[in-house]
Design an enzyme around this catalytic site. Structure first.
Site, PDB file in Angstrom:
ATOM      1  N   TYR A 276      46.140 -28.604   5.816  1.00  0.00           N
ATOM      2  CA  TYR A 276      45.810 -27.291   6.359  1.00  0.00           C
ATOM      3  C   TYR A 276      47.111 -26.598   6.771  1.00  0.00           C
ATOM      4  O   TYR A 276      47.940 -27.195   7.465  1.00  0.00           O
ATOM      5  CB  TYR A 276      44.898 -27.421   7.578  1.00  0.00           C
ATOM      6  CG  TYR A 276      43.589 -28.127   7.288  1.00  0.00           C
ATOM      7  CD1 TYR A 276      42.438 -27.406   6.998  1.00  0.00           C
ATOM      8  CD2 TYR A 276      43.517 -29.526   7.289  1.00  0.00           C
ATOM      9  CE1 TYR A 276      41.235 -28.050   6.725  1.00  0.00           C
ATOM     10  CE2 TYR A 276      42.323 -30.177   7.024  1.00  0.00           C
ATOM     11  CZ  TYR A 276      41.182 -29.436   6.737  1.00  0.00           C
ATOM     12  OH  TYR A 276      39.993 -30.081   6.458  1.00  0.00           O
ATOM     13  N   HIS A 287      39.533 -23.820   5.248  1.00  0.00           N
ATOM     14  CA  HIS A 287      39.650 -24.851   4.215  1.00  0.00           C
ATOM     15  C   HIS A 287      41.100 -25.304   4.078  1.00  0.00           C
ATOM     16  O   HIS A 287      42.037 -24.540   4.323  1.00  0.00           O
ATOM     17  CB  HIS A 287      39.156 -24.324   2.874  1.00  0.00           C
ATOM     18  CG  HIS A 287      37.676 -24.063   2.846  1.00  0.00           C
ATOM     19  ND1 HIS A 287      36.744 -25.083   2.859  1.00  0.00           N
ATOM     20  CD2 HIS A 287      36.968 -22.902   2.817  1.00  0.00           C
ATOM     21  CE1 HIS A 287      35.527 -24.564   2.827  1.00  0.00           C
ATOM     22  NE2 HIS A 287      35.634 -23.240   2.803  1.00  0.00           N
ATOM     23  N   LYS A 318      42.506 -25.701  -4.548  1.00  0.00           N
ATOM     24  CA  LYS A 318      43.669 -26.172  -3.810  1.00  0.00           C
ATOM     25  C   LYS A 318      44.845 -26.355  -4.764  1.00  0.00           C
ATOM     26  O   LYS A 318      44.669 -26.510  -5.970  1.00  0.00           O
ATOM     27  CB  LYS A 318      43.361 -27.509  -3.105  1.00  0.00           C
ATOM     28  CG  LYS A 318      42.144 -27.446  -2.191  1.00  0.00           C
ATOM     29  CD  LYS A 318      41.919 -28.741  -1.460  1.00  0.00           C
ATOM     30  CE  LYS A 318      40.539 -28.798  -0.832  1.00  0.00           C
ATOM     31  NZ  LYS A 318      40.241 -27.674   0.061  1.00  0.00           N
TER      32      LYS A 318
END
EC number: 4.6.1.16
Length: 341
Positions: A276, A287, A318
């Site tokens: 994070y 997220h 990601k």
């Protein structure tokens, strides 16, 4: 027009320079009207019907003799996409030794050619069954040709983790070291909410109770004096669990924390960490932004494994980052992402 194969280059006579270099960026001028092209360029000209042969050879014979089939697949694909590109030879127009090192092609921005002095991509061609050394990645695009002849492009570049988290830790909290984790019995709310350390022993939806800490979290907190267990004891426990890999993962974890990011287990994503970067408290948790896999600086990728990591990261929105960590715990960061030229 017939070309002549000579020392890994093909000589094209007549008005080849005007036809192929001046108008379309093929090859290397020799000072007159003729031209030298790389075998893969000659193969492309043959496939287009722009030349008749090379020493009497057609496309089939030229590819077999020069071993340029995979290069041809990539070269043709990029030409079809509207790019000019050159073989990565340091004596070629638009190419110098720094650009050529570790690459097979130099790709220019759309609308540009070797005469414009601007490079869009350094490209390396890799077959599906070849191995890829991690120490040659960064600032290069991998063009991977699978067994069906399909192409996947991966961009590799250096990465610099950075986040907004700050650490304001208490000291000497009551903790207990177990065989593969630690339990925190005091100060749980602050450590969990403000730093996202640990997980509630009573379940993720619990509002109180002790925290389970990973050995990495416990070692980091012990190093900061936040818990009343000895860092050396935690590290020894970690080494018993996973050998010297624990030291490398701890080095990565510590650097991520120092950079203001919050690393947590990446097990659900098949990685070492999910990370994070925009963090204030668990109550406002967004997220995670990227995944990290810890590898050694001499690590070798199988293209299929690399594709799996990148695809999985992309599928959950990601970035895929590899932490190259040596025995001295120095960390270099490498980002790999899918690229559509």
């Amino acid at each position: 027009m017939q070309g002549r194969l000579d020392d890994h280059s093909v000589h094209l006579p007549g008005d080849a320079r005007q036809r192929f270099y001046d108008s379309r960026g093929y090859g290397k001028p020799t000072g007159g009207n003729d031209l030298i092209v790389a075998p893969v360029e000659a193969a492309h000209l043959l496939a287009r019907g722009d030349i008749d042969g090379v020493d009497g050879m057609g496309l089939r014979e030229l590819l077999a003799r020069t071993g340029t089939t995979l290069d041809f697949v990539v070269y043709k694909d990029l030409r079809d996409r509207g790019f000019y590109l050159s073989p990565a030879r340091d004596d070629w127009p638009g190419v110098d030794s720094d650009v050529a090192d570790g690459a097979d092609f130099v790709v220019y921005p759309r609308g540009n050619g070797p005469w414009d002095g601007e490079v869009e991509h350094r490209m390396r061609v890799v077959g599906e069954r070849e191995s890829i050394s991690v120490d040659g990645l960064g600032d290069v695009v991998l063009a991977i040709v699978d067994e069906d002849g399909d192409l996947t492009y991966f961009d590799t570049e250096a990465y610099d983790p950075e986040g907004t988290a700050t650490e304001d830790l208490p000291s000497d909290l009551d903790a207990q070291l177990l065989s593969d984790r630690a339990l925190l019995w005091s100060g749980m709310d602050d450590v969990y909410q403000q730093g996202f350390f640990g997980q509630r022993l009573y379940g993720r939806n619990a509002d109180d109770g002790p925290l389970q800490l990973s050995l990495l979290e416990a070692a980091h907190l012990a190093r900061q004096g936040a818990v009343d267990i000895d860092e050396a004891d935690v590290v020894a426990c970690g080494r018993d669990v996973e050998g010297d890999r624990f030291d490398r993962r701890l080095a990565v974890y510590s650097e991520l924390r120092a950079a203001g990011t919050v690393p947590k287990s990446g097990f659900k994503f098949g990685s070492d960490f999910r990370v994070y970067t925009d963090f204030e408290s668990v109550s406002d948790l967004s997220h995670s932004e990227f995944l990290v896999r810890v590898v050694t600086p001499d690590h070798t990728f199988a293209p299929r494994d690399l594709s799996l990591d990148v695809r999985l990261a992309g599928g959950v929105r990601k970035r895929m980052v590899f932490a190259l960590t040596d025995a001295k715990q120095k960390v270099d960061w490498l980002s790999v992402s899918r690229l559509t030229p």
